[in-house]
Design a protein around this motif. Structure first.
Motif, PDB file in Angstrom:
ATOM      1  N   ILE A  90     -11.735  -9.094   4.611  1.00 15.39           N
ATOM      2  CA  ILE A  90     -12.805  -8.380   5.315  1.00 15.39           C
ATOM      3  C   ILE A  90     -13.906  -9.352   5.745  1.00 15.39           C
ATOM      4  CG2 ILE A  90     -14.602  -6.626   5.065  1.00 15.39           C
ATOM      5  CD1 ILE A  90     -12.737  -5.191   3.076  1.00 15.39           C
ATOM      6  N   PHE A  91     -14.278 -10.239   4.834  1.00 15.76           N
ATOM      7  CA  PHE A  91     -15.354 -11.194   5.124  1.00 15.76           C
ATOM      8  C   PHE A  91     -14.974 -12.119   6.279  1.00 15.76           C
ATOM      9  CE2 PHE A  91     -17.651 -15.208   4.282  1.00 15.76           C
ATOM     10  CZ  PHE A  91     -18.950 -14.737   4.307  1.00 15.76           C
ATOM     11  N   GLN A 114     -10.825  -9.460  -4.837  1.00 14.58           N
ATOM     12  CA  GLN A 114     -11.354 -10.645  -4.167  1.00 14.58           C
ATOM     13  C   GLN A 114     -10.566 -10.975  -2.907  1.00 14.58           C
ATOM     14  OE1 GLN A 114     -11.014 -14.463  -6.184  1.00 14.58           O
ATOM     15  NE2 GLN A 114     -13.070 -15.043  -5.509  1.00 14.58           N
ATOM     16  N   MET A 115      -9.237 -10.843  -2.978  1.00 19.13           N
ATOM     17  CA  MET A 115      -8.422 -11.131  -1.794  1.00 19.13           C
ATOM     18  C   MET A 115      -8.709 -10.150  -0.667  1.00 19.13           C
ATOM     19  SD  MET A 115      -4.681 -12.339  -3.271  1.00 19.13           S
ATOM     20  CE  MET A 115      -4.334 -10.789  -4.105  1.00 19.13           C
ATOM     21  N   ALA A 116      -8.892  -8.883  -1.019  1.00 23.71           N
ATOM     22  CA  ALA A 116      -9.221  -7.871  -0.005  1.00 23.71           C
ATOM     23  C   ALA A 116     -10.557  -8.186   0.641  1.00 23.71           C
ATOM     24  CB  ALA A 116      -9.242  -6.476  -0.636  1.00 23.71           C
ATOM     25  N   MET A 117     -11.529  -8.564  -0.178  1.00 24.22           N
ATOM     26  CA  MET A 117     -12.843  -8.895   0.364  1.00 24.22           C
ATOM     27  C   MET A 117     -12.815 -10.174   1.192  1.00 24.22           C
ATOM     28  SD  MET A 117     -15.120  -6.720   0.259  1.00 24.22           S
ATOM     29  CE  MET A 117     -16.191  -7.921   1.039  1.00 24.22           C
ATOM     30  N   GLN A 137      -4.987  -2.986  -2.110  1.00 25.30           N
ATOM     31  CA  GLN A 137      -3.735  -3.323  -1.435  1.00 25.30           C
ATOM     32  C   GLN A 137      -3.692  -2.815   0.012  1.00 25.30           C
ATOM     33  OE1 GLN A 137      -4.019  -2.075  -4.469  1.00 25.30           O
ATOM     34  NE2 GLN A 137      -2.853  -3.319  -5.903  1.00 25.30           N
ATOM     35  N   LYS A 138      -4.406  -1.733   0.305  1.00 23.26           N
ATOM     36  CA  LYS A 138      -4.409  -1.197   1.663  1.00 23.26           C
ATOM     37  C   LYS A 138      -5.045  -2.189   2.642  1.00 23.26           C
ATOM     38  CE  LYS A 138      -5.618   2.981   4.307  1.00 23.26           C
ATOM     39  NZ  LYS A 138      -4.243   3.389   4.668  1.00 23.26           N
ATOM     40  N   ILE A 139      -6.120  -2.830   2.205  1.00 29.32           N
ATOM     41  CA  ILE A 139      -6.767  -3.845   3.055  1.00 29.32           C
ATOM     42  C   ILE A 139      -5.803  -4.999   3.311  1.00 29.32           C
ATOM     43  CG2 ILE A 139      -8.649  -5.533   3.182  1.00 29.32           C
ATOM     44  CD1 ILE A 139      -9.641  -2.686   3.444  1.00 29.32           C
ATOM     45  N   HIS A 190       0.829  -1.215   0.000  1.00 32.01           N
ATOM     46  CA  HIS A 190       0.000   0.000   0.000  1.00 32.01           C
ATOM     47  C   HIS A 190       0.860   1.260   0.000  1.00 32.01           C
ATOM     48  CE1 HIS A 190       0.820  -0.265   4.367  1.00 32.01           C
ATOM     49  NE2 HIS A 190       0.544   1.014   4.411  1.00 32.01           N
ATOM     50  N   LYS A 191       2.052   1.202   0.595  1.00 35.55           N
ATOM     51  CA  LYS A 191       2.926   2.374   0.604  1.00 35.55           C
ATOM     52  C   LYS A 191       3.451   2.670  -0.795  1.00 35.55           C
ATOM     53  CE  LYS A 191       4.395   1.853   5.427  1.00 35.55           C
ATOM     54  NZ  LYS A 191       5.541   1.611   6.336  1.00 35.55           N
ATOM     55  N   TRP A 192       3.775   1.623  -1.552  1.00 41.46           N
ATOM     56  CA  TRP A 192       4.224   1.834  -2.933  1.00 41.46           C
ATOM     57  C   TRP A 192       3.094   2.429  -3.757  1.00 41.46           C
ATOM     58  CZ3 TRP A 192       2.940   0.698  -7.895  1.00 41.46           C
ATOM     59  CH2 TRP A 192       3.929   0.899  -8.865  1.00 41.46           C
ATOM     60  N   GLN A 193       1.886   1.940  -3.566  1.00 39.58           N
ATOM     61  CA  GLN A 193       0.734   2.455  -4.302  1.00 39.58           C
ATOM     62  C   GLN A 193       0.536   3.948  -4.049  1.00 39.58           C
ATOM     63  OE1 GLN A 193      -1.735   1.011  -6.408  1.00 39.58           O
ATOM     64  NE2 GLN A 193      -0.430  -0.802  -6.603  1.00 39.58           N
ATOM     65  N   MET A 194       0.597   4.364  -2.784  1.00 37.43           N
ATOM     66  CA  MET A 194       0.390   5.775  -2.464  1.00 37.43           C
ATOM     67  C   MET A 194       1.528   6.639  -3.002  1.00 37.43           C
ATOM     68  SD  MET A 194      -2.509   6.238  -1.066  1.00 37.43           S
ATOM     69  CE  MET A 194      -2.381   7.857  -0.297  1.00 37.43           C
ATOM     70  N   LYS A 195       2.752   6.153  -2.833  1.00 31.75           N
ATOM     71  CA  LYS A 195       3.918   6.917  -3.271  1.00 31.75           C
ATOM     72  C   LYS A 195       3.920   7.138  -4.773  1.00 31.75           C
ATOM     73  CE  LYS A 195       8.990   6.850  -3.188  1.00 31.75           C
ATOM     74  NZ  LYS A 195      10.196   6.083  -2.780  1.00 31.75           N
ATOM     75  N   ASN A 196       3.411   6.172  -5.522  1.00 31.04           N
ATOM     76  CA  ASN A 196       3.464   6.239  -6.984  1.00 31.04           C
ATOM     77  C   ASN A 196       2.131   6.620  -7.633  1.00 31.04           C
ATOM     78  OD1 ASN A 196       6.295   5.115  -7.916  1.00 31.04           O
ATOM     79  ND2 ASN A 196       5.661   3.889  -6.158  1.00 31.04           N
ATOM     80  N   SER A 197       1.205   7.147  -6.833  1.00 30.75           N
ATOM     81  CA  SER A 197      -0.064   7.602  -7.393  1.00 30.75           C
ATOM     82  C   SER A 197       0.161   8.741  -8.391  1.00 30.75           C
ATOM     83  CB  SER A 197      -0.998   8.072  -6.273  1.00 30.75           C
ATOM     84  OG  SER A 197      -1.449   6.966  -5.505  1.00 30.75           O
ATOM     85  N   ILE A 198      -0.643   8.761  -9.419  1.00 30.41           N
ATOM     86  CA  ILE A 198      -0.556   9.777 -10.463  1.00 30.41           C
ATOM     87  C   ILE A 198      -1.297  11.033 -10.005  1.00 30.41           C
ATOM     88  CG2 ILE A 198      -1.072  10.334 -12.873  1.00 30.41           C
ATOM     89  CD1 ILE A 198       0.935   8.065 -12.559  1.00 30.41           C
TER      90      ILE A 198
END
Length: 444
Positions: free
Chosen positions: A291-292, A285-288, A242-244, A40-48
């Motif tokens: 959570i489930f 699906q993996m995130a859900m 990815q954050k979940i 999740h950190k890579w996702q946030m850092k590389n957001s457009i």
């Protein structure tokens, strides 16, 4: 025993979840590993966040005319760019003009249409129904709490573009972040309103609250005796799963609030926002699944958007696919009459016909209710519950007897979808008023 290949059977298409390294098709991320992309950190850092990043990351995959079109879009749009790599990489960059994800998150100048004459920046009158800052109290037993105006992505179709997405070339905004003093004022107000049982925590996006803030807000709300239900609203599962999966502190805070709610005999659920099957992958699906397995209920609220999900096959697939992931389809909204979104809007008739088509394709509890959130603060009404519909001129009249008794509300179809004669009538202000007055006379 043979194994059924779901990909070969159209009726089972909703069980297919993309699981390839799709981000490697983006030149700037071709060497990014699966482990990096999952973080999740890579996702946030590389957001457009800027058009220049789009050009740099895509390189030769971005046609010059598309780049110029995106630049033109930034001069018009009420929303800044913020897109997670996950969503950006799922866009079909061989045909971005028609891609449903690009349409939602990266506006192009060529797509915009003149706003309807009756658009409003606060179409739903949320500010008008706000007794204290950050809170909208419209329904007797429910309130909307907006603790932040920050989101992990900025959706082009946002109903709160007046405060979310930062100031742009076309609009100045008063955005805000976390403010504990103002939150405390909200809690103090809620304590004086024993009718309120249901709180939606939105914004902005609950994804952008820190674990400590999640706990602070959740604990304070749950301690109010008459509050029975809390809904954490986030687009996040759809655009940033990815954050979940990897932000254990954030998800741990959500689980803690859910656990506390159960101890108090109260509900803590998540409302998310899948609007297109193209947003859904194995990551979703993996995130859900996580959570489930934690026992948290998730419901989905989609926005009906032309060129994104207003085709029967797309809406049926979306409904079945979120249901298969244990996300309960809840609402599909007609698009609000906010600025910069006329190209997204559908007619009321489209909404009515789509619900007819979707209903019966799956179980009733897994079928979303199609609603119009009435301009002027009438609240959510079933798309077929209008009092009168002048389909020729695109004018519908509604009542909301338990929300604002005695008032009438109007919703308007996009003018460009009307007949040429009707489009001519809408060019004249006096004729507009006469058409609306005539529609109102039919129900008064």
């Amino acid at each position: 025993m043979s194994v059924i290949d779901h990909s070969k059977i159209r009726e089972l298409e909703h069980r297919n979840f993309r699981n390839d390294d799709f981000w490697k098709e983006i030149p700037g991320w071709s060497s990014v590993t699966r482990g990096e992309f999952a973080d999740h950190k890579w996702q946030m850092k590389n957001s457009i966040r800027k058009v220049e990043q789009v050009e740099k990351i895509l390189g030769p995959k971005l046609a010059k005319e598309h780049y110029q079109d995106i630049l033109a879009g930034q001069k018009i749009t009420p929303m800044n760019i913020r897109i997670t790599p996950y969503i950006f990489a799922l866009i079909d960059w061989s045909d971005p003009l028609n891609d449903p994800l690009r349409k939602q998150f990266l506006p192009m100048g060529s797509q915009f249409i003149k706003d309807h004459p009756y658009y409003k920046s606060d179409s739903l009158s949320e500010d008008e129904d706000s007794p204290v800052p950050m809170l909208t109290h419209r329904y007797p037993d429910k309130a909307l709490f907006l603790p932040t105006t920050i989101c992990p992505v900025y959706c082009s179709y946002c109903t709160r573009s007046r405060i979310i997405g930062g100031s742009t070339e076309s609009i100045e905004k008063e955005t805000y972040g976390a403010n504990q003093k103002k939150w405390d004022d909200v809690f103090a107000y809620l304590q004086t309103k024993p009718m309120i049982e249901d709180i939606v925590i939105s914004g902005g996006d609950a994804y952008m609250l820190t674990p400590k803030q999640i706990l602070y807000i959740g604990q304070n709300l749950l301690k109010i005796p008459h509050i029975r239900r809390i809904r954490l609203a986030t687009k996040g599962i759809a655009i940033f799963p990815q954050k979940i999966l990897t932000d254990d502190d954030w998800f741990g805070a959500v689980k803690e609030i859910h656990k506390l709610g159960k101890a108090f005999g109260k509900q803590v659920v998540i409302h998310t926002h899948f609007s297109s099957p193209r947003e859904i992958t194995k990551w979703s699906q993996m995130a859900m699944d996580r959570i489930f397995q934690s026992g948290i209920i998730v419901r989905n609220q989609a926005v009906l958007q032309s060129g994104v999900n207003n085709h029967v096959d797309e809406m049926v697939l979306l409904t079945r696919q979120v249901g298969f992931m244990n996300v309960q389809p809840y609402y599909v909204y007609l698009h609000d009459m906010v600025p910069g979104c006329e190209h997204f809007r559908t007619t009321l008739r489209e909404g009515v016909e789509l619900e007819k088509a979707v209903r019966g394709t799956t179980a009733g509890f897994n079928t979303p209710t199609f609603v119009c959130d009435l301009p002027g603060g009438g609240g959510k009404r079933h798309v077929a519950s209008y009092e009168y519909y002048d389909e020729e001129n695109g004018i519908s009249v509604w009542k909301a007897p338990h929300v604002k008794p005695g008032e009438f509300f109007t919703y308007f179809d996009p003018i460009h979808k009307l007949s040429p004669d009707a489009q001519e009538r809408w060019k004249d202000a006096a004729t507009q008023k006469a058409m609306i007055d005539e529609a109102l006379k039919k129900v008064k």
